[in-house]
Design an enzyme around this catalytic site. Structure first.
Site, PDB file in Angstrom:
ATOM      1  N   GLY A 157      41.391  28.820  41.675  1.00 31.35           N
ATOM      2  CA  GLY A 157      40.850  29.687  40.616  1.00 31.35           C
ATOM      3  C   GLY A 157      42.313  30.738  40.648  1.00 31.35           C
ATOM      4  O   GLY A 157      43.206  30.529  41.790  1.00 31.35           O
TER       5      GLY A 157
ATOM      6  N   GLY B 275      42.576  34.652  37.845  1.00 29.40           N
ATOM      7  CA  GLY B 275      42.230  35.822  37.204  1.00 29.40           C
ATOM      8  C   GLY B 275      43.184  37.004  36.509  1.00 29.40           C
ATOM      9  O   GLY B 275      44.353  36.576  36.952  1.00 29.40           O
ATOM     10  N   GLY B 276      42.863  37.905  36.107  1.00 29.29           N
ATOM     11  CA  GLY B 276      43.459  38.901  36.034  1.00 29.29           C
ATOM     12  C   GLY B 276      44.396  39.645  37.217  1.00 29.29           C
ATOM     13  O   GLY B 276      45.581  39.862  37.596  1.00 29.29           O
ATOM     14  N   PHE B 277      43.847  39.424  38.314  1.00 30.12           N
ATOM     15  CA  PHE B 277      44.965  40.011  39.729  1.00 30.12           C
ATOM     16  C   PHE B 277      44.948  39.145  40.591  1.00 30.12           C
ATOM     17  O   PHE B 277      45.466  39.403  41.546  1.00 30.12           O
ATOM     18  CB  PHE B 277      43.677  41.188  40.678  1.00 30.12           C
ATOM     19  CG  PHE B 277      42.435  41.694  39.731  1.00 30.12           C
ATOM     20  CD1 PHE B 277      43.475  42.635  38.587  1.00 30.12           C
ATOM     21  CD2 PHE B 277      41.387  41.974  39.134  1.00 30.12           C
ATOM     22  CE1 PHE B 277      43.373  43.946  38.135  1.00 30.12           C
ATOM     23  CE2 PHE B 277      40.472  43.287  38.574  1.00 30.12           C
ATOM     24  CZ  PHE B 277      41.882  43.281  37.711  1.00 30.12           C
ATOM     25  N   GLY B 278      45.133  37.173  39.978  1.00 30.62           N
ATOM     26  CA  GLY B 278      46.058  36.800  41.103  1.00 30.62           C
ATOM     27  C   GLY B 278      45.315  35.457  40.677  1.00 30.62           C
ATOM     28  O   GLY B 278      44.242  35.364  40.567  1.00 30.62           O
TER      29      GLY B 278
ATOM     30  N   VAL C 107      44.062  32.032  43.060  1.00 30.69           N
ATOM     31  CA  VAL C 107      43.479  31.467  44.545  1.00 30.69           C
ATOM     32  C   VAL C 107      42.755  30.623  45.034  1.00 30.69           C
ATOM     33  O   VAL C 107      43.413  29.361  44.086  1.00 30.69           O
ATOM     34  CB  VAL C 107      41.564  32.083  44.303  1.00 30.69           C
ATOM     35  CG1 VAL C 107      40.973  31.897  45.563  1.00 30.69           C
ATOM     36  CG2 VAL C 107      41.310  33.479  44.005  1.00 30.69           C
TER      37      VAL C 107
ATOM     38  N   LYS D 114      43.528  34.536  48.058  1.00 34.84           N
ATOM     39  CA  LYS D 114      44.133  35.180  47.033  1.00 34.84           C
ATOM     40  C   LYS D 114      44.752  35.836  47.292  1.00 34.84           C
ATOM     41  O   LYS D 114      44.650  36.983  48.361  1.00 34.84           O
ATOM     42  CB  LYS D 114      42.423  36.165  46.369  1.00 34.84           C
ATOM     43  CG  LYS D 114      42.578  36.421  44.704  1.00 34.84           C
ATOM     44  CD  LYS D 114      41.459  37.252  44.377  1.00 34.84           C
ATOM     45  CE  LYS D 114      41.966  38.519  45.552  1.00 34.84           C
ATOM     46  NZ  LYS D 114      40.438  39.830  44.513  1.00 34.84           N
TER      47      LYS D 114
ATOM     48  N   ASP E 180      32.920  46.027  38.473  1.00 37.29           N
ATOM     49  CA  ASP E 180      32.974  44.945  37.609  1.00 37.29           C
ATOM     50  C   ASP E 180      32.057  44.138  37.696  1.00 37.29           C
ATOM     51  O   ASP E 180      32.458  42.495  37.941  1.00 37.29           O
ATOM     52  CB  ASP E 180      34.594  44.319  38.567  1.00 37.29           C
ATOM     53  CG  ASP E 180      35.173  43.360  36.761  1.00 37.29           C
ATOM     54  OD1 ASP E 180      34.498  43.407  35.311  1.00 37.29           O
ATOM     55  OD2 ASP E 180      36.403  42.897  37.113  1.00 37.29           O
TER      56      ASP E 180
END
Length: 692
Positions: free
Chosen positions: A362, A364-367, A369, A386, A484
């Site tokens: 997976g 997303g905006g923060f890294g 996984v 992550k 969030d």
């Protein structure tokens, strides 16, 4: 030593035969079982894992200086700790001499335990490290009903998760690593991981169900202390299996110790176990090299050698500094990690666990996984790693926030943070692996390879998330505003239980005080209208996001799925509200759900609209939300007109965003000049139904 082993084997065989005869005699009382081992033969114990009996010497070694291993050594015949006629617990007494030799003086394994377990091979699927080879990641939470394990632990590692008092304590464990009673071994001047011999006496009185543990240094001439170190009540009738094995377990984690048992005396059926003759016990091996003391330099050479040593140390320091900066697995550590950091895991271990960060599951905006196995071998624990993106403009701040908050939170509906690592600007977080991934993928994943979630599954997930959010708002020592909440941040375990994750934007403040946040950050479609004006995230703004989440799950649509013809965001809340006004609110549901509990579906849809009310004063708090979802309170019968007048778009009030909300334009025009109406008196009266 061979003759002594033969005598010992005879002494073991007789009680076993008596025990077998007692089992065949219906309800006749079992004969006492007694054995004494001053040194061990291989037939004395059943070993598994890293445990072994040393050839010739008779020393029982449970673990060696290897990381992430455990060892078991149990008496080979099962024993009955309950009276077959009455079911009452039977008294027993035991004493043993042990030693724990850490590989390095300042880092040791997790310790040794005397255990009653349902199998001679030890508990099934046991895990090394903090679980002591007695429990695994699913049965350590302390529900007290399933493991049938009772243990006396000599714990040499402090695990906050299990409420350990320090890294040098003795505890009594019943079905869980959260001890029912524990006390520091330092209170009797005993250092468990000193490498010195320890003697432990354990006495259990079946009549009073009292268990007493006494500990002291083991040396000839040192008497047994008159007062037990730990004393508590344990009802073995309900705690252990009918056929129970008795023995020892030890485990290592990121650091290692060699755990030894030199002698063992045991008596089941009343009375005190025979004393051990310390002079007949086998000898320990030499301590690891880390324990060797530097040889003292002769006086005549000291001045000359001192100058040489200073030069060598200075040269070595410069060389090591250069090499350290270039090493592949260099890591960083700062002062805040001492206070906030949970267990730190080395980059080398994470690199091996994820096969070089290859298995991406997976992002997303923060890294990104990755999936991994820690330790990277059969029997390890599946984890999700992550790696926080270096492009994230708040990378370190988010990283510190998630460690500071999630590492101290404990709830079944929050994803558990297991550890972390920092290396050359890379920030890594290690979590329990959630086998079913994110709810977002199950709702909107491309390809349609998996069947749509049923309503029963969706209803269970939203109730799980509500329970976790209530804990964040009211159940912890501080108020935690998540900021969030969305389906992408809800993960699903193997039983499809929902767990709230990703605390990179979380903010904490004391109960009774106000939030100090001033930046509007989050995901468009879940942001409460008042946040755009005040910049303050509150529990009420979390409730707004939870309302959007409820509608997202029930309708199978994202809160801000597309843009209308006039350029306004087409909000899911407005779509569901329009159907409610038309008397067709159930038509808003996800058509893939099929047959379901229509009343429960309607409850979730209406509750989602109520939580998404544009006026924060009209939203329920999470305690009221949980009561409604559990059926303890009705959904307030708020007329749909109270949620917005004609032409009012609930999402038509976004004005500005923090730098993190940069996917959509920073400004939206309001589609109606009339502001959303406040709660009507009738709606406020309905709110009293919840709190009452």
């Amino acid at each position: 030593m061979a003759a002594a082993a033969a005598v010992t084997a005879v002494r073991v065989l007789v009680p076993v035969l008596l025990l077998a005869l007692a089992r065949g005699g219906g309800s006749a009382p079992a004969a006492p079982v007694q054995f004494t081992f001053t040194g061990f033969a291989r037939e004395n114990v059943t070993t598994s894992g890293a445990a072994a009996v040393a050839t010739g010497g008779g020393l029982l070694q449970l673990t060696n200086a290897t990381n992430w291993v455990f060892g078991h050594a149990f008496y080979p015949a099962p024993l009955r700790f309950k009276d077959p006629a009455t079911g009452a617990p039977i008294s027993f007494s035991t004493t043993f001499v042990a030693a724990i030799l850490p590989r390095y003086p300042d880092a040791h394994g997790h310790g040794l335990a005397f255990a009653l377990a349902p199998s001679a091979a030890g508990p099934a699927q046991a895990v090394a490290g903090k679980y002591l080879g007695l429990f695994n990641t699913s049965d350590n939470v302390g529900n007290g009903t399933t493991s049938e394990v009772v243990a006396v632990e000599l714990d040499t590692a402090m695990d906050v998760e299990f409420d350990d008092i320090n890294n040098n304590h003795v505890g009594v464990d019943v079905h869980s690593l959260r001890s029912v009673a524990s006390k520091s071994a330092g209170s009797v001047d005993v250092a468990l991981a000193s490498g010195k011999l320890l003697q432990v006496w354990i006495e259990y009185d079946g009549a009073t169900t009292r268990l007493e543990v006494t500990v002291s240094a083991a040396a000839v001439g040192v008497p047994r202390p008159p007062v037990p170190l730990v004393s508590c009540k344990v009802n073995l009738s309900s705690a252990v299996a009918d056929q129970t094995y008795v023995g020892f377990s030890a485990a290592n984690g990121a650091a290692s110790s060699s755990h030894y048992v030199l002698g063992w005396s045991f008596l089941l059926g009343g009375g005190r176990a025979p004393d051990l003759d310390l002079s007949k016990l086998p000898r320990l091996p030499p301590p690891p090299s880390g324990h060797k003391k530097a040889t003292e330099l002769p006086l005549l050479l000291s001045l000359i050698l001192l100058a040489v040593v200073v030069l060598l140390v200075a040269s070595a320091a410069v060389t090591l500094c250069v090499v350290w900066r270039r090493r592949r697995f260099a890591e960083e550590q700062e002062d805040w990690e001492v206070e906030y950091g949970p267990h730190r895991i080395s980059y080398r271990d994470l690199h091996a666990a994820t096969r070089g960060f290859r298995d991406v599951i997976g992002g997303g905006g923060f890294g990104v996984v990755y999936r991994g196995m820690l330790p990277p071998q059969p029997g390890g624990v599946e984890v999700a790693v992550k790696k926080v993106s270096q492009d994230s403009r708040q990378g370190l701040r988010e990283f510190v926030s998630e460690i500071a908050s999630l590492s101290r939170l404990r709830h079944r509906n929050l994803v558990q943070l297991l550890g972390y690592c920092r290396r050359r600007g890379e920030l890594l977080l290690v979590y329990d692996y959630m086998v079913n991934g994110s709810l977002d993928k199950r709702l909107f994943g491309a390809g349609g390879n998996e069947p749509a979630l049923s309503w029963e599954q969706r209803a269970k997930i939203v109730r799980d998330v509500a329970a976790g959010l209530l804990y964040l708002h009211e159940g912890w020592e501080q108020v935690v505003v998540h900021r969030d909440i969305k389906s992408a941040n809800v993960l699903l375990d193997g039983d499809m239980n929902g767990k709230l994750s990703d605390f990179g934007l979380a903010r904490l403040y004391d109960h009774g005080s106000d939030s100090r946040t001033t930046h509007v950050i989050g995901t468009l479609g879940y942001l409460a209208p008042e946040m755009i004006k005040t910049g303050k995230a509150t529990p009420s703004s979390d409730v707004f996001a939870f309302g959007a989440f409820l509608l997202e799950v029930a309708c199978g649509r994202r809160p801000m799925e597309s843009l209308g013809n006039n350029g306004d965001p087409a909000g899911l809340v407005d779509s569901v509200l329009d159907r409610w006004k038309a008397g067709r609110i159930k038509d808003a549901r996800d058509p893939r759900i099929g047959k379901c509990d229509e009343d429960d579906l309607e409850l979730v849809l209406k509750l989602g609209l109520l939580c998404s009310h544009p006026d924060p004063r009209c939203r329920p708090n999470m305690r009221e939300v949980v009561q409604i979802l559990e059926g303890a309170a009705p959904v307030p019968e708020t007329p749909p007109e109270d949620l917005g007048g004609a032409g009012v778009r609930i999402f038509g009030c976004y004005e500005s965003f923090d730098e993190f909300v940069n996917v959509f334009p920073a400004t939206f025009e309001i589609t109606a000049a009339t502001p959303p109406p406040p709660c009507s008196p009738s709606s406020a009266e309905h709110h009293q139904l919840i709190s009452g």
